[in-house]
Scaffold this motif. Structure first.
Motif, PDB file in Angstrom:
ATOM      1  N   ASN A   1       0.805  -1.164   0.131  1.00 45.33           N
ATOM      2  CA  ASN A   1       0.021   0.049  -0.036  1.00 45.33           C
ATOM      3  C   ASN A   1       0.960   1.225   0.098  1.00 45.33           C
ATOM      4  OD1 ASN A   1      -3.062  -0.724  -0.249  1.00 45.33           O
ATOM      5  ND2 ASN A   1      -2.117  -1.880   1.512  1.00 45.33           N
TER       6      ASN A   1
ATOM      7  N   ARG B   1       8.543   6.781  -2.602  1.00 46.60           N
ATOM      8  CA  ARG B   1       7.812   5.604  -2.003  1.00 46.60           C
ATOM      9  C   ARG B   1       8.436   4.358  -1.888  1.00 46.60           C
ATOM     10  NH1 ARG B   1       4.969   6.275  -7.227  1.00 46.60           N
ATOM     11  NH2 ARG B   1       5.008   4.262  -8.339  1.00 46.60           N
TER      12      ARG B   1
ATOM     13  N   LYS C   1       1.672   1.523  -3.584  1.00 48.48           N
ATOM     14  CA  LYS C   1       0.522   2.215  -4.314  1.00 48.48           C
ATOM     15  C   LYS C   1       0.227   3.838  -4.268  1.00 48.48           C
ATOM     16  CE  LYS C   1      -3.470   0.363  -3.958  1.00 48.48           C
ATOM     17  NZ  LYS C   1      -4.607  -0.299  -3.439  1.00 48.48           N
ATOM     18  N   MET C   2       0.944   4.572  -3.264  1.00 45.32           N
ATOM     19  CA  MET C   2       0.858   5.801  -3.113  1.00 45.32           C
ATOM     20  C   MET C   2       1.649   6.684  -4.228  1.00 45.32           C
ATOM     21  SD  MET C   2       1.122   6.105   0.992  1.00 45.32           S
ATOM     22  CE  MET C   2      -0.246   5.387   2.026  1.00 45.32           C
TER      23      MET C   2
ATOM     24  N   GLN D   1       1.287   9.787  -5.032  1.00 45.79           N
ATOM     25  CA  GLN D   1       1.770  11.193  -4.654  1.00 45.79           C
ATOM     26  C   GLN D   1       2.992  11.206  -3.924  1.00 45.79           C
ATOM     27  OE1 GLN D   1      -0.858   9.186  -3.504  1.00 45.79           O
ATOM     28  NE2 GLN D   1      -1.091   9.846  -1.234  1.00 45.79           N
TER      29      GLN D   1
ATOM     30  N   GLY E   1      -5.469   2.060   1.359  1.00 47.85           N
ATOM     31  CA  GLY E   1      -5.371   1.386  -0.036  1.00 47.85           C
ATOM     32  C   GLY E   1      -6.721   0.941  -0.529  1.00 47.85           C
TER      33      GLY E   1
END
Length: 109
Positions: free
Chosen positions: A25, A36, A28-29, A31, A86
């Motif tokens: 998760n 990340r 998956k970010m 931004q 997520g």
């Protein structure tokens, strides 16, 4: 006795799943950009280190059961939070349920 062994196996799989859920998760970010990847690797190492040092059955540092439980709850809670963020609400609920059941079986055997 076999139920306790099954509960320990399920608990181990849930620990691995929780750790991977945190990493997945974070990855998956979007931004966070390329940071990340670094954050995901750091989170992986931090969770594994905390678990090995304080929570695992063969923990390197012996602490009281209250401290051990608190560390365990923080890690599990972070995993649940990351799943919820997520978009994996059902996965988070199943994770809570299975973890609570396995913890209860282990505690009462």
């Amino acid at each position: 006795m076999i139920i306790n062994e099954i509960a320990l196996g399920v608990r181990f799989l849930l620990e691995v799943y929780g750790t991977l859920a945190i990493v997945f998760n974070i990855l998956k970010m979007k931004q966070m950009g390329s940071h990340r990847y670094i954050v995901a690797v750091l989170a992986l190492f931090i969770v594994i280190a905390l678990w090995m040092l304080f929570v695992s059955p063969k923990a390197s540092i012996q602490v009281s059961s209250h401290v051990r439980f608190a560390i365990e709850i923080v890690i599990i809670g972070f995993s649940i939070l990351m799943q919820y963020i997520g978009g994996q609400e059902i996965g988070a609920l199943l994770y809570i349920l299975l973890y609570a059941i396995s913890k209860a079986i282990i505690a009462f055997n």
